[in-house]
Design a protein around this motif. Sequence first.
Motif, mmCIF file in Angstrom:
data_model
loop_
_atom_site.group_PDB
_atom_site.id
_atom_site.type_symbol
_atom_site.label_atom_id
_atom_site.label_comp_id
_atom_site.label_asym_id
_atom_site.label_seq_id
_atom_site.Cartn_x
_atom_site.Cartn_y
_atom_site.Cartn_z
ATOM 1 N N UNK A 188 31.256 43.287 49.245
ATOM 2 C CA UNK A 188 30.249 43.206 50.312
ATOM 3 C C UNK A 188 29.174 42.164 50.007
ATOM 4 N N UNK A 189 29.145 41.685 48.755
ATOM 5 C CA UNK A 189 28.028 40.834 48.339
ATOM 6 C C UNK A 189 28.018 39.464 48.983
ATOM 7 N N UNK A 190 29.182 39.013 49.422
ATOM 8 C CA UNK A 190 29.233 37.641 49.933
ATOM 9 C C UNK A 190 30.382 37.502 50.923
ATOM 10 N N UNK A 191 30.199 36.572 51.836
ATOM 11 C CA UNK A 191 31.242 36.311 52.825
ATOM 12 C C UNK A 191 32.483 35.693 52.200
ATOM 13 N N UNK A 192 32.317 35.067 51.062
ATOM 14 C CA UNK A 192 33.465 34.383 50.470
ATOM 15 C C UNK A 192 34.203 35.267 49.468
ATOM 16 N N UNK A 193 33.809 36.553 49.420
ATOM 17 C CA UNK A 193 34.550 37.521 48.594
ATOM 18 C C UNK A 193 35.226 38.515 49.532
ATOM 19 N N UNK A 194 36.515 38.743 49.325
ATOM 20 C CA UNK A 194 37.193 39.756 50.126
ATOM 21 C C UNK A 194 37.788 40.810 49.192
ATOM 22 N N UNK A 195 38.065 41.967 49.805
ATOM 23 C CA UNK A 195 38.626 43.086 49.073
ATOM 24 C C UNK A 195 40.134 43.098 49.281
ATOM 25 N N UNK A 196 40.858 43.495 48.259
ATOM 26 C CA UNK A 196 42.313 43.470 48.362
ATOM 27 C C UNK A 196 42.882 44.842 48.023
ATOM 28 N N UNK A 197 43.863 45.270 48.799
ATOM 29 C CA UNK A 197 44.483 46.582 48.576
ATOM 30 C C UNK A 197 45.954 46.403 48.203
ATOM 31 N N UNK A 198 46.449 47.269 47.327
ATOM 32 C CA UNK A 198 47.821 47.126 46.854
ATOM 33 C C UNK A 198 48.820 48.071 47.476
ATOM 34 N N UNK A 199 48.344 48.985 48.356
ATOM 35 C CA UNK A 199 49.280 49.929 48.979
ATOM 36 C C UNK A 199 48.616 50.572 50.200
#
Lengths: 467, 467
Positions: B225-236
């Motif tokens: 959430x800290x930056x627009x250029x960071x995204x979260x990734x899920x593995x399943x």
Amino acid sequence: MVDYFNGRIFLQPNEIPKDWVNILPDLPSSMTPLINPMDGKPAPPEMAFAIFPKECVMQEVSQEPRVPIPKMLREIFASTYRPSPLHRALRLEKELGIEGDDIKIFYKNESLSPTGSHKPNTAITQAYYAKKEGTKELVTETGAGQWGSGLAYGCNLFNLKCTVYMVRASFFQKPGRKILMRSFNADVHASPSKLTESGNSFLERDPEHPGSLGIAISEALEHSMRSDIIKYSLGSVVNFVLLHQTIIGQETKIQLAKVGIEEPDILIGCMGGGSNFAGLMIPFAIDKLNGKSPNMEIIGVEPRACPSVCKGDYRWDYGDSSMKGPIVKMHTLGHSFIPSPIHAGGLRYHGMAPIISILHNNRVINATMHHQTAVIGAGIQFAKAEGILPAPEAAHAVKEAIDQALIAKENNEKKVILFNLSGHGFFDLLAYKEYMTGNLKDYELPTQEIQKTLASEEMPVIDESQF
Amino acid sequence: MVDYFNGRIFLQPNEIPKDWVNILPDLPSSMTPLINPMDGKPAPPEMAFAIFPKECVMQEVSQEPRVPIPKMLREIFASTYRPSPLHRALRLEKELGIEGDDIKIFYKNESLSPTGSHKPNTAITQAYYAKKEGTKELVTETGAGQWGSGLAYGCNLFNLKCTVYMVRASFFQKPGRKILMRSFNADVHASPSKLTESGNSFLERDPEHPGSLGIAISEALEHSMRSDIIKYSLGSVVNFVLLHQTIIGQETKIQLAKVGIEEPDILIGCMGGGSNFAGLMIPFAIDKLNGKSPNMEIIGVEPRACPSVCKGDYRWDYGDSSMKGPIVKMHTLGHSFIPSPIHAGGLRYHGMAPIISILHNNRVINATMHHQTAVIGAGIQFAKAEGILPAPEAAHAVKEAIDQALIAKENNEKKVILFNLSGHGFFDLLAYKEYMTGNLKDYELPTQEIQKTLASEEMPVIDESQF
């Protein structure tokens, strides 16, 4: 953009080579025999037959230029892990700033076998012949466990019993491969063990003896002598093991032809006993010996901590440290040489395959050496670029390939560089951890100290006029 | 004699499927949306866009039956590890006494990827989209490290920064995958960490907190959430991950066709969040939903220690234990459920992918469960027969495949059984060691205790009339 579809060259199972290639008839100077340590004379066939599978003994001295791979073996390779892919290291090239087609780096990927290295190529083969000849059990020694797990896998395929004497220090410090061997049904013993006379003699002196490859060889040999249905198995050095590994180079030739390359300019492999390097380069070295590609460079890479070819003598020496096994003419640091504890356990052998020794003496191949910090650094560079974490042994070849590519770049030369990625590093993560935390040490003995050891050793004197 | 040349079915790189297949338009009951935990309403696209790569969010709700795999991705798969081989388990069949062609066992081998499992199939894909959209960093959580190392590998291919919050207990007890992630350039932190508010709040309560997947998810989400250029990734679990994994089943169909088989009778995979099982079975389940092979059995295998489908409720629940992530309608044991410490770390998730939950509710697929001792025993039986040591997760599928083969043998039935070998066990040797030394424990909670936990939890109440 680079065409990544060409980044990996596949073969179909029906393209597995039909022959191993034998360099013995093409050698520039003649092969020396294995010598019986009891009398200093060439070991008679019946002596070798008592130790090794008969077919392997025949292959050890065969003068046939090609030796057929039995159909059943080819089927087993096809149903398990061969052919192995040949990769163009496109991302590594990009990383090194040599994009384009002037300098090409290829690697043959032997890390996809069930035990993660090239070892099953000969393990399965030896188990096949042993089974065919009525043998019930193969016994061997192992250090960190690459060879032991390969043989455990091979024996298990044929329902042969497999017994492995594993250097005690590794047995307790590196449990991973021990568990792998046991999942393949092998009996694994810490060496020195109480199961043999030689093991007991070392334990009497020191109940906590850390063991050595030499001691483990002695135990395995003693174990094999107990019965006609037990044979001893070797994972490197001798001619028949190198022969079995030529399937690597044979496949590579077919794969290179598919992308229009006849011969690489530089061929690289790491060498401990010499089997993965020989397996890759023998088919090419034969061409070179026959005048086909006289300028091809073939480079074997050693650790600076154990530079048998780079700094050892070419002489008669015992293959094992207990002076019970056959005497061999080879490059050696002396049978009492104890290499420093580098992570590339598979390269910690005091000698070198006689075939490689002869090729080096005749300048068909070159040898070089690297420190393990530089080697593991190259391994990480390779992992980041190509996504495969190399075994510390294989990382020696990676380091040299990168160096050669950068030299060619500096000199504006066109080069095709090809190396053997002999195994993955999933069981050797500690080496990488130590590198990343700055705790990896380098080891190198001064040349004069190596010479002092060699001079102090009681070396066997062999009358070469007898053969 | 068995023809081992047919034991492994290869595809060429140019046979990599051109599309993923999307089951959403064929589902027998409609897909439920992801719910915003703040207001109990479907998460609006802009909220999802802030968390995940945009293309993944679009795929999450796409109603297109086929989604093209971008050419560059197909090239990357081709130059690294795909297509993966399909094996006929000829030696296992022999071992089970079902030689011949009445009962055939096949397995799709996802263990040959650079990190040893199916995880890179979606990791590379998510990294590709993230890069394309200008994202500079992907962040995720990992338990034992299968997913974390997959994402580290994927990000490294595209020079994306990768940050992994790794459950603290695994961080220190299972250093292997941590080192692997770091060799692929990832930042790996023990979770709970001091880097996030949620991490700090757990550390304040207990400075030695062992961590959990739920806490690690909270930290990764907060970090993203800290930056627009960071995204979260899920593995399943989520739809787009399952979509990316359908490359497994798509390849399998082509491979089966090459040996004249249209559909297997029984399809098996292990399920934690559900991605490897879904990846294999979705292309076949679509056929079944369209009436093509109504009798095909599709079986997901859970550990008895964490039986989300077999014993959980189908209801709205939080995806993470900190109740900060999206709310999902799925089979669940409750977000506060802490599974016992079985070795199959990848199967220790309290919930199940919504797609799988819906298919199970509609009897398109079945679920079953096994104890880990039986599972690891089957893993060793498989290793001895086929030479590949399965990950504890994959060994669940092996166990069920063996059981199904023996049932068919007992009943004199003809069956084609196919399972997904989702990964190798080189990083999980302790499980095998404990089995061999008789120290492996089984865990199972009584059904009424599971129900008691579920009843005691404050579950979100979602107004389903709103969508």
